[in-house]
Structures are given as C-alpha cells and as structure tokens.
Design a protein around this motif. Structure first.
Motif, PDB file in Angstrom:
ATOM      1  N   THR A  62      17.153 -53.792  16.333  1.00  0.00           N
ATOM      2  CA  THR A  62      17.644 -55.113  15.957  1.00  0.00           C
ATOM      3  C   THR A  62      18.324 -55.769  17.149  1.00  0.00           C
ATOM      4  OG1 THR A  62      19.810 -54.322  15.254  1.00  0.00           O
ATOM      5  CG2 THR A  62      18.034 -54.288  13.603  1.00  0.00           C
TER       6      THR A  62
ATOM      7  N   ASP B  47      20.352 -64.023  15.304  1.00  0.00           N
ATOM      8  CA  ASP B  47      20.354 -63.657  13.887  1.00  0.00           C
ATOM      9  C   ASP B  47      20.575 -64.879  13.003  1.00  0.00           C
ATOM     10  OD1 ASP B  47      19.829 -61.015  14.332  1.00  0.00           O
ATOM     11  OD2 ASP B  47      21.901 -60.338  14.153  1.00  0.00           O
TER      12      ASP B  47
ATOM     13  N   ARG C  78      19.896 -58.039   7.875  1.00  0.00           N
ATOM     14  CA  ARG C  78      19.855 -57.972   9.324  1.00  0.00           C
ATOM     15  C   ARG C  78      19.815 -56.551   9.840  1.00  0.00           C
ATOM     16  NH1 ARG C  78      24.058 -62.620  11.402  1.00  0.00           N
ATOM     17  NH2 ARG C  78      22.941 -64.391  10.519  1.00  0.00           N
TER      18      ARG C  78
ATOM     19  N   ARG D 108      22.452 -62.064   4.936  1.00  0.00           N
ATOM     20  CA  ARG D 108      22.862 -61.359   6.139  1.00  0.00           C
ATOM     21  C   ARG D 108      22.709 -59.853   6.008  1.00  0.00           C
ATOM     22  NH1 ARG D 108      26.075 -62.715  10.624  1.00  0.00           N
ATOM     23  NH2 ARG D 108      26.185 -64.825   9.836  1.00  0.00           N
TER      24      ARG D 108
ATOM     25  N   TYR E  36      17.635 -66.072  10.412  1.00  0.00           N
ATOM     26  CA  TYR E  36      17.856 -65.981   8.969  1.00  0.00           C
ATOM     27  C   TYR E  36      18.173 -67.333   8.337  1.00  0.00           C
ATOM     28  CZ  TYR E  36      17.735 -60.964   9.458  1.00  0.00           C
ATOM     29  OH  TYR E  36      17.333 -59.685   9.726  1.00  0.00           O
TER      30      TYR E  36
END
Length: 231
Positions: free
Chosen positions: A157, A184, A99, A96, A188
């Motif tokens: 983002t 996200d 990100r 994470r 991921y």
C-alpha cells in the motif's frame, strides 16, 4: 334488526346479509393490498424514528425531567450507541478501512518507473488529475524499487511504501507520508485531485532521485585489551 355493516345489495337491489366473519376477512384482505401501503414508512425509517424518539426522551431525562443526572447520562450514551449502530447498518463501514488492503499498483502488469512517469505526464497534460496522481505515485514507488531501496513486493500500500522508504531516506520521511495520505484521499474519493496534488508527487519523485540513502554504520568490535587498557 340486521347490522348495517353486514348488508350489501344484490343485482336487483334487494339487501343481502353477509355473515360477520366472512365480512371481516374480506375487509382485512382488502386492506392488505399494496395500494393501501405505498406511502407507509420503510423498516429503516421506522427504526430511525424510534431511535429519534428515544433520543428525545433521553435528552429530556438528562435535563432533569424525572430521573437523576447519572441515570440520564447512561440512557443518553445507550441511545447514542444505538444511533451509531443504525448509521453503521445504514451506511456501512467507512471507506478508509479498505486502505489497508488496496495496493498501489492494483492488478496492472509490471512497468518501469519511466513508463509510469510518462503516463502521469500524459494525464497531467490532458488535465486528468486523478489518473496523473495515481500514475505518479506508482512511478515514485517503482523508482525506489529499482534503486533497491524498497523490495519488489506486490500488494504494497501507499502507507507501507512511505513508511519503508522513510527509513532509508529519513530527510524525506514526512514528505513521503504526506504523499501517501494525498494518494489515498484521492484514490478513495475523499479529496478532489488537482494540479497541486500532482505537482507534490512529481517534485518529491524528482527530489528522491537526487537523494542518497542513509547508511547505517556497522559497529566495529573493540579488542578486549583496548577496552581494559594495558595490563
């Protein structure tokens, strides 16, 4: 009387005495061969075993075996920190953390919101939900840029886009934040993409099209005479 550990036999069967030091060196060289160490634990395994032993000792100490409770607690926290460091070393940083630098659009060339929507629908029709989610999120962000609710900025983002768009469209701020988290998680690999995730973004994109941005009123200056009343 010769040492039996220093005797070998020549081809004819007669015993031959080998000096002690060369015999020791030969035995050491033999034991260093890889065939004798194929099943030895790796460095990481030895470190983890050592940490496990220390954790066991710390737990025994916390239980009151030989040391005060405060000292045992300190030892436990130290061992826990060592375990955390070992896991970080073994597994690396959480995914994470990346990100903050991965943009919504990646390295793809500029495309319109309509093109992204068409691509998302094509992937959805084929049941390719991860691709459909990514393209639909890109369509949503591009549409906001085309309406000038977001400035066209490479490298943005999903979280940044949701936060900025939420200020212009406050009634959808929570839905935008949820959409960014869903994007996200799927991008991921922490969550499996499905039709529900795609429909969330699809329906939000259509709702945003019908929503007018909130306009911040510009304060009008009040004349000094009006503020103070009649002279």
């Amino acid at each position: 009387m010769p040492n039996w550990g220093d005797l070998t036999r020549a081809a004819g069967g007669a015993p031959v005495t080998i000096p002690r030091d060369p015999a020791r060196d030969a035995a050491r060289d033999e034991l260093l061969k890889a065939d004798y160490h194929r099943h030895d634990p790796s460095l990481q395994e030895r470190v983890l075993d050592w940490i496990g032993d220390r954790l066991g000792d710390a737990l025994d100490t916390v239980a009151g075996n030989g040391t005060s409770g405060t000292t045992g607690l300190i030892l436990f926290l130290v061992i826990a920190a060592l375990i955390g460091g070992a896991l970080w070393w073994r597994l690396g940083a959480p995914r994470r953390a990346a990100r903050t630098i991965q943009p919504v659009f990646g390295t793809a060339g500029p495309r319109s919101a309509a093109q992204y929507r068409a691509e998302a629908e094509r992937h959805a029709a084929a049941g390719q939900w991860p691709q459909a989610v990514r393209e639909q999120m890109r369509a949503l962000v591009r549409a906001l840029e085309e309406r000038t609710l977001l400035d066209t900025r490479p490298g943005r983002t999903a979280d940044e886009a949701a936060a900025e768009a939420g200020r212009a469209l406050p009634e959808h701020a929570a839905a935008l934040a949820a959409a960014a988290r869903s994007f996200d998680d799927i991008a991921y690999g922490e969550r499996t993409a499905d039709q529900a995730a795609y429909r969330l973004l699809h329906d939000l994109d259509r709702a945003l099209e019908r929503t007018r941005p909130a306009l911040t009123p510009v304060p009008v200056p009040v004349p000094a005479q009006a503020q103070g009343g009649a002279a």
